[in-house]
Design a protein around this motif. Structure first.
Motif, short mmCIF file in Angstrom:
data_model
loop_
_atom_site.label_atom_id
_atom_site.label_comp_id
_atom_site.label_asym_id
_atom_site.label_seq_id
_atom_site.Cartn_x
_atom_site.Cartn_y
_atom_site.Cartn_z
N VAL A 33 14.25 7.35 14.66
CA VAL A 33 13.67 7.15 13.34
C VAL A 33 12.97 5.79 13.32
CG1 VAL A 33 15.74 6.09 12.33
CG2 VAL A 33 14.18 7.33 10.87
N ASP A 34 11.95 5.68 12.49
CA ASP A 34 11.29 4.40 12.24
C ASP A 34 11.74 3.91 10.87
OD1 ASP A 34 9.72 4.71 14.55
OD2 ASP A 34 8.13 5.73 13.45
N GLY A 35 11.89 2.59 10.71
CA GLY A 35 12.23 2.08 9.40
C GLY A 35 12.85 0.70 9.44
N ILE A 36 13.40 0.30 8.30
CA ILE A 36 13.98 -1.02 8.11
C ILE A 36 15.50 -0.90 8.04
CG2 ILE A 36 14.11 -3.01 6.56
CD1 ILE A 36 11.24 -2.30 5.62
N PHE A 37 16.19 -1.71 8.82
CA PHE A 37 17.65 -1.70 8.86
C PHE A 37 18.24 -2.37 7.62
CE2 PHE A 37 16.69 -1.03 13.30
CZ PHE A 37 17.71 -0.19 13.72
N THR A 38 19.50 -2.06 7.36
CA THR A 38 20.26 -2.69 6.28
C THR A 38 20.83 -3.99 6.82
OG1 THR A 38 22.20 -1.39 6.88
CG2 THR A 38 20.84 -0.53 5.10
N LYS A 39 19.96 -4.90 7.16
CA LYS A 39 20.31 -6.19 7.77
C LYS A 39 19.59 -7.29 7.01
CE LYS A 39 22.15 -8.25 11.43
NZ LYS A 39 23.56 -8.54 11.34
N GLY A 40 20.27 -8.40 6.77
CA GLY A 40 19.64 -9.51 6.05
C GLY A 40 19.19 -9.08 4.67
N ASN A 41 18.00 -9.51 4.27
CA ASN A 41 17.42 -9.14 2.98
C ASN A 41 16.59 -7.87 3.06
OD1 ASN A 41 18.34 -11.15 1.04
ND2 ASN A 41 17.33 -12.60 2.38
N GLN A 42 16.73 -7.14 4.16
CA GLN A 42 16.10 -5.83 4.35
C GLN A 42 14.60 -5.83 4.11
OE1 GLN A 42 18.37 -2.64 2.52
NE2 GLN A 42 20.18 -3.96 2.49
N MET A 43 13.97 -6.96 4.48
CA MET A 43 12.52 -7.10 4.38
C MET A 43 11.99 -6.81 2.97
SD MET A 43 11.13 -5.76 8.05
CE MET A 43 11.00 -6.96 9.34
N GLU A 44 12.73 -7.25 1.99
CA GLU A 44 12.32 -7.06 0.60
C GLU A 44 10.97 -7.74 0.37
OE1 GLU A 44 13.73 -8.72 -3.70
OE2 GLU A 44 15.31 -8.00 -2.35
N ALA A 45 10.07 -7.04 -0.33
CA ALA A 45 8.73 -7.58 -0.60
C ALA A 45 8.66 -8.09 -2.03
CB ALA A 45 7.68 -6.51 -0.39
N SER A 46 7.96 -9.21 -2.20
CA SER A 46 7.73 -9.76 -3.53
C SER A 46 6.29 -10.26 -3.62
CB SER A 46 8.72 -10.87 -3.85
OG SER A 46 8.64 -11.90 -2.90
N ILE A 47 5.72 -10.17 -4.81
CA ILE A 47 4.36 -10.64 -5.04
C ILE A 47 4.40 -12.14 -5.29
CG2 ILE A 47 2.33 -10.46 -6.54
CD1 ILE A 47 3.36 -7.59 -7.26
N VAL A 48 3.66 -12.90 -4.49
CA VAL A 48 3.57 -14.35 -4.64
C VAL A 48 2.35 -14.70 -5.48
CG1 VAL A 48 3.31 -16.54 -3.40
CG2 VAL A 48 4.76 -14.74 -2.45
N SER A 49 1.22 -14.03 -5.22
CA SER A 49 -0.02 -14.23 -5.96
C SER A 49 -0.86 -12.98 -5.79
CB SER A 49 -0.77 -15.46 -5.43
OG SER A 49 -1.31 -15.18 -4.14
N ASN A 50 -2.06 -12.97 -6.36
CA ASN A 50 -2.94 -11.81 -6.20
C ASN A 50 -3.53 -11.70 -4.80
OD1 ASN A 50 -2.66 -10.52 -8.69
ND2 ASN A 50 -3.98 -12.03 -9.65
N ASN A 51 -3.18 -12.64 -3.93
CA ASN A 51 -3.65 -12.60 -2.55
C ASN A 51 -2.52 -12.76 -1.54
OD1 ASN A 51 -6.14 -14.16 -4.13
ND2 ASN A 51 -6.76 -12.54 -2.74
#
Length: 170
Positions: A33-51
């Protein structure tokens, strides 16, 4: 399918170096399978700015090849400017590439086409075990409405550890 004595390969750790392709082959067989493991912050994404979208620490697998953002660190992903009065969908992907300079595994943005409606860009999912040279797995979709990022959706599958998959932790 051709057969020869060169086709059989013993995979051991004694007196022999294990190549990256064998390593990936084994992990692909184990996880499939391809994907993100349940490790660390699990590559959570957040918006920093419009760029800029920030991806937190974690670990992913892409046809047996691993990529991680180190614990406590993050990766800032640049997003090109949106277009006034247009919508766009960009994909943040894990891209494994094989070319004349070797192998690379990076987080990149595949930019969508601006329009009245969002269109998800096409990705390449070559089979790296059978001669493929480019494999992109979608991690996130970035939605742009005009010049603003209106949202980021996680697309990648969650990959559980063997412990979580096998043992009940109740």
């Amino acid at each position: 399918m051709a057969s020869s004595s060169d086709a059989v390969e013993a995979i051991t750790l004694t007196g022999k170096e294990v190549s990256a392709s064998i390593d990936a082959y084994l992990f692909d067989a184990l996880y499939s399978v391809d994907g993100i493991f349940t490790k660390g912050n699990q590559m959570e994404a957040s918006i920093v700015s419009n760029n800029k979208v920030r991806i937190a620490d974690g670990l992913l697998i892409n046809q047996g090849h691993f990529l991680r953002i180190k614990p406590g660190m993050y990766c800032d992903v640049p997003i090109e400017n949106g277009t006034q009065n247009m919508k766009r969908c960009d994909c943040i992907v894990a891209q494994f590439k094989i070319d004349e300079s070797g192998e690379s595994h990076d987080i990149v943005v595949i930019q969508g086409t601006p329009g009245e409606q969002e269109t998800v860009p096409s990705l390449t999912k070559d089979d790296l075990e059978n001669g493929g040279a480019l494999r992109q797995i979608e991690l996130f979709r970035v939605h742009l409405n005009g010049i603003n990022i209106s949202g980021v959706d996680r697309i990648a599958r969650t990959v559980n550890s063997f412990s979580d998959a096998i043992f009940y932790k109740g």
